[in-house]
Design a protein around this motif. Structure first.
Motif, PDB file in Angstrom:
ATOM      1  N   THR A 243      58.262  20.172  32.480  1.00  0.00           N
ATOM      2  CA  THR A 243      58.940  20.655  31.285  1.00  0.00           C
ATOM      3  C   THR A 243      58.012  21.585  30.513  1.00  0.00           C
ATOM      4  O   THR A 243      56.790  21.556  30.695  1.00  0.00           O
ATOM      5  CB  THR A 243      59.424  19.489  30.385  1.00  0.00           C
ATOM      6  N   MET A 244      58.591  22.462  29.716  1.00  0.00           N
ATOM      7  CA  MET A 244      57.864  23.442  28.904  1.00  0.00           C
ATOM      8  C   MET A 244      57.064  24.434  29.748  1.00  0.00           C
ATOM      9  O   MET A 244      56.060  24.979  29.310  1.00  0.00           O
ATOM     10  CB  MET A 244      56.934  22.747  27.907  1.00  0.00           C
ATOM     11  N   GLN A 245      57.534  24.699  30.957  1.00  0.00           N
ATOM     12  CA  GLN A 245      56.831  25.631  31.842  1.00  0.00           C
ATOM     13  C   GLN A 245      57.621  26.926  31.991  1.00  0.00           C
ATOM     14  O   GLN A 245      58.841  26.947  31.863  1.00  0.00           O
ATOM     15  CB  GLN A 245      56.633  25.002  33.224  1.00  0.00           C
ATOM     16  N   ASP A 246      56.900  28.014  32.285  1.00  0.00           N
ATOM     17  CA  ASP A 246      57.566  29.255  32.668  1.00  0.00           C
ATOM     18  C   ASP A 246      57.070  29.646  34.054  1.00  0.00           C
ATOM     19  O   ASP A 246      55.867  29.782  34.279  1.00  0.00           O
ATOM     20  CB  ASP A 246      57.380  30.372  31.635  1.00  0.00           C
ATOM     21  N   ILE A 247      57.992  29.765  34.972  1.00  0.00           N
ATOM     22  CA  ILE A 247      57.683  30.070  36.365  1.00  0.00           C
ATOM     23  C   ILE A 247      58.031  31.527  36.625  1.00  0.00           C
ATOM     24  O   ILE A 247      59.176  31.942  36.464  1.00  0.00           O
ATOM     25  CB  ILE A 247      58.453  29.143  37.315  1.00  0.00           C
ATOM     26  N   TYR A 248      57.035  32.304  37.021  1.00  0.00           N
ATOM     27  CA  TYR A 248      57.218  33.733  37.244  1.00  0.00           C
ATOM     28  C   TYR A 248      57.684  33.974  38.688  1.00  0.00           C
ATOM     29  O   TYR A 248      57.014  33.570  39.647  1.00  0.00           O
ATOM     30  CB  TYR A 248      55.915  34.483  36.980  1.00  0.00           C
ATOM     31  N   VAL A 249      58.825  34.621  38.812  1.00  0.00           N
ATOM     32  CA  VAL A 249      59.385  34.973  40.119  1.00  0.00           C
ATOM     33  C   VAL A 249      59.321  36.492  40.216  1.00  0.00           C
ATOM     34  O   VAL A 249      60.322  37.196  40.066  1.00  0.00           O
ATOM     35  CB  VAL A 249      60.828  34.446  40.257  1.00  0.00           C
ATOM     36  N   ASP A 250      58.115  37.003  40.425  1.00  0.00           N
ATOM     37  CA  ASP A 250      57.923  38.455  40.337  1.00  0.00           C
ATOM     38  C   ASP A 250      57.076  39.029  41.462  1.00  0.00           C
ATOM     39  O   ASP A 250      56.578  40.147  41.357  1.00  0.00           O
ATOM     40  CB  ASP A 250      57.334  38.842  38.984  1.00  0.00           C
ATOM     41  N   GLY A 251      56.894  38.257  42.540  1.00  0.00           N
ATOM     42  CA  GLY A 251      56.139  38.777  43.669  1.00  0.00           C
ATOM     43  C   GLY A 251      54.677  39.056  43.367  1.00  0.00           C
ATOM     44  O   GLY A 251      54.021  39.798  44.073  1.00  0.00           O
TER      45      GLY A 251
END
Length: 257
Positions: A243-251
């Motif tokens: 929780t409270m995470q930001d997951i970057y899906v940007d290669g």
């Protein structure tokens, strides 16, 4: 079928990422409430889903607080309590700050930040009372990277990101998890609208020193399905301790530590 028997409410469901999220969550067994401002497109989204009769379309402008509460009432009356809420609704307006009008600034913030606030606030209390749930906000890697001609968009995504994390902190003791998915360049109509010239796609992949923009180390644009997979993970019990995470899906575009 990790979400079998659960209800997922997705805003911005008629857009490229939103439509992929709806499909992915439906594949996992969720009953889908799809919201957007375009009723015709929403019906098309629902018709594409397996077991279309199990799902519902709910027209909604996320900037309208009363409409958000009314939409949530309709969703829960029609499908049952919302277990997963995904904030995909968003708009992009570009241009230099010197030419950015107050009206455009407020338009972008109202949709991309206030809309996230209104939808998340609406579901949060009900989820907390039931002792669990997952709220996922689709933001952008622009929330952490300065971008030329994208100040309003970047500011709105930064606001929705930190809001979602603050909400996650306040709700953690109730079992409600709040996380952010931050895509980079995704192969959608919104991305294509930024392109100029025949080599525009490759320029995004290679990077553009003239605009101080990094390239993509994985050498490809994300697909909407790449983003949807991450949303599905955060919606499921596989991420029950996240929780409270930001997951970057940007290669790797953001070179984020």
């Amino acid at each position: 079928m990790e979400l079998h028997g659960r209800v997922a409410w997705v805003t911005g469901a008629a857009g490229g990422i939103g439509r992929a999220v709806v499909r992915r969550l439906a594949e996992d067994g969720a009953r889908i409430a799809a919201s957007d401002t375009d009723p015709v497109a929403l019906e098309e989204v629902i018709a594409e889903l397996p077991g279309a009769a199990r799902h519902m379309a709910v027209e909604l402008d996320v900037r309208d607080a009363d409409a958000v509460e009314s939409a949530l009432d309709r969703v829960e009356a029609g499908l049952g309590p919302v277990d997963v809420a995904v904030n995909c609704a968003g708009i992009l307006r570009t241009g230099p700050i010197a030419a950015l009008t107050q009206e455009t600034w407020e338009e972008v913030l109202r949709c991309n930040a206030t809309g996230v606030f209104l939808v998340s606030r609406a579901v949060a209390g009900r989820m907390a009372a039931r002792g669990g749930g997952s709220i996922v906000t689709v933001a952008s890697n622009a929330a952490a990277l300065p971008r030329m001609n994208m100040a309003a968009y970047a500011a709105s995504k930064a606001a929705s990101t930190i809001f979602t994390k603050c909400l996650g902190l306040e709700l953690a003791a109730t079992g409600v998890r709040c996380n952010v998915v931050a895509p980079g360049s995704v192969d959608t109509a919104m991305q294509h609208a930024l392109w100029h010239g025949p080599d525009a796609r490759q320029k995004v992949i290679d990077g553009d020193p003239a605009t101080y923009r990094l390239g993509i180390p994985l050498r490809r644009l994300a697909t909407p399905e790449d983003v949807a997979e991450t949303v599905a993970f955060l919606a499921s019990d596989r991420s029950r301790h996240i929780t409270m995470q930001d997951i970057y899906v940007d290669g790797g575009q953001s070179l984020r530590a």
